[in-house]
Design an enzyme around this catalytic site. Structure first.
Site: not given
Length: 488
Positions: A50, A52, A55, A70, A165
């Site tokens: 993603g 940030m 994984v 992660k 979120d």
């Protein structure tokens, strides 16, 4: 004697191999696998990524247990704010301790300083992936999923943690204990922890979240509490049952403006062919109220959703997949009053007694009906008619079915102003109520004048050119300029 070739460090993205001792790919900066973290976790393969973090599938070297790791991206690991947010994401998930929230078990740093945390390995798919394939979920399948999401968020709220979120991509579906749609809520990366609010990680007026699910107070950068998650769950419910979010503009800013100003269209009006109950419309519209105080609590939303499902699904709330494409509301009959003078026997009667009891009940019913008829009609001469000879019913011919499919699928099929369903759709050929009109948003409608006796009809819908979007008025442009960008 043949010897196996030693495993060379390999880039998970471009598959380039490097000599021992090299940790990152020189071309794209990705970690070379296998990599060992803190002497305990061996990274095996890339699972996803993603904005940030990345994984990885990993293995605990001591226990031999598969886990997910992660890792915060290298450039973000040098920013103290991003590092603290990453740590809080791990802390939030680990502190809640709920079966429907991903379990985080460890937190650490790589040899080169990147933060990472270890979580349980989820073998399943995201709800977003399921929706891209299924488009719409029937009420019988959607409600158990949503109920689990609500329970997870209730547990988070009880700990003072607001997710902020909630969306289909952050709901994982796994198989657990024979349940195929067991929910795991993930990604607390932008969650708000009330007991750590003094750290001021979020700038005043900053916009955090995903545009399709953001509550109006999130869009305006105002104070956010648990009711923002209720709004997001309302938007998620809307998307699961209609296939579309409640608001969706040409871009993220246009969508956020709709959350601020536009009136939500009830789900049943957005997709009338699905036969969604009116109670569902009212519940979702309340959850999507502009003012937070007008929304139900998360527990109240879940309770009303369960009650609604128990009244519209056979056998109450079910957790297995529905066998029909859409639920059919059950008509409620009028209440039947039972005479208090009739008391059921306490002991079970014998089989002979049961036979006599049934016969006596039938005889009593015939006598009562005869009395009612005698009161309603004047006396007349009784006439006995001879019983007609039994009529032999011919065996019906097999029903012929016609399948109507469209490209793209999901087109509404109607005939004589009546909606028959969405493609792919099967029709009984005995129905000669054509022409059959196929319509889909953004495409020119198509008409089928005649259906073959049986088989399949394929219709390709022509995509219409995108309409020209008029320039928004100056007042709306001013609002867009005032919105602060999301720093995360």
């Amino acid at each position: 004697m043949l010897t196996s070739r030693p495993t060379m460090p390999r880039c998970s993205r471009c598959q380039s191999e490097y000599a021992e001792g090299v940790v990152y790919c020189a071309q794209d900066g990705e970690a070379l696998l296998p990599m060992v973290l803190e002497g305990r976790y061996r990274l095996l393969s890339l699972l996803g990524e993603g904005a940030m973090g990345v994984v990885y599938l990993a293995e605990h070297m001591g226990l031999g247990k598969r886990v997910a790791v992660k890792v915060l991206r290298g450039e973000l690991s040098r920013d103290s704010t991003f590092c603290r947010r990453f740590e809080l994401e791990a802390i939030a998930a680990s502190q809640i301790g709920h079966e429907n929230i991903v379990d985080v078990t460890d937190l650490g740093r790589t040899a080169h300083g990147e933060l990472f945390y270890v979580m349980e390995l989820l073998d399943g798919q995201s709800l977003g992936t399921l929706l891209r394939r299924e488009r719409v979920l029937p009420l019988a399948r959607a409600v158990p999923i949503l109920v689990q999401v609500c329970r997870a968020l209730e547990a988070a709220h009880a700990r003072g943690i607001i997710h902020r979120d909630v969306k289909s991509q952050n709901v994982m579906l796994v198989s657990r204990g024979g349940r195929p749609d067991f929910v795991k809520v993930v990604d607390f990366g932008i969650s708000k922890m009330n007991h750590l609010e003094g750290e001021k990680l979020t700038q005043t007026g900053a916009i955090l979240g995903t545009a399709d699910y953001m509550a109006p107070e999130q869009v305006s950068g105002g104070a956010v509490d648990a009711r923002a998650d209720v709004y997001a769950v309302g938007a998620l419910t809307y998307k699961l049952l209609t296939g579309t979010p409640p608001f969706h503009g040409e871009n993220s800013f246009a969508t956020m403006l709709q959350h601020l100003e536009a009136t939500v269209e009830p789900p049943g009006q957005r997709r009338p062919e699905l036969g969604l109950p009116a109670e569902l419309d009212a519940l979702v519209v309340r959850a999507l109220a502009k003012e937070p105080h007008a929304r139900p609590s998360m527990a109240r939303f879940r309770e009303e959703l369960e009650a609604l499902a128990s009244g519209h699904l056979p056998g109450g709330l079910v957790t297995a997949r529905a066998t029909t494409p859409f639920p059919t509301p059950i008509a409620r009959s009028a209440p039947v009053s039972v005479s208090p003078a009739v008391t059921p026997p306490r002991a079970l009667p014998s089989k002979r007694g049961v036979r006599w009891g049934v016969a006596g009940g039938v005889l009593t019913l015939l006598i009562v009906l005869a009395g009612l008829l005698s009161e309603r009609e004047p006396p007349a001469t009784a006439q006995v008619a001879a019983s007609p000879a039994p009529v032999r019913t011919p065996t019906p011919a097999p029903r012929l079915r016609v399948s109507i499919v469209s490209e793209p699928p999901g087109a509404t099929v109607s005939a004589k102003g009546q909606v028959l369903g969405t493609t792919p759709l099967e029709l009984d050929r005995s129905d000669d109520g054509g022409p059959w009109v196929l319509s889909l948003a953004g495409h020119a409608p198509a008409s089928v004048e005649f259906l073959p006796p049986s088989g399949r009809v394929e219709v390709t819908l022509t995509k219409l050119p995108a309409p020209r979007v008029p320039k928004p008025p100056a007042s709306e442009l001013k609002k867009v300029r005032e919105l602060k960008p999301n720093p995360f």
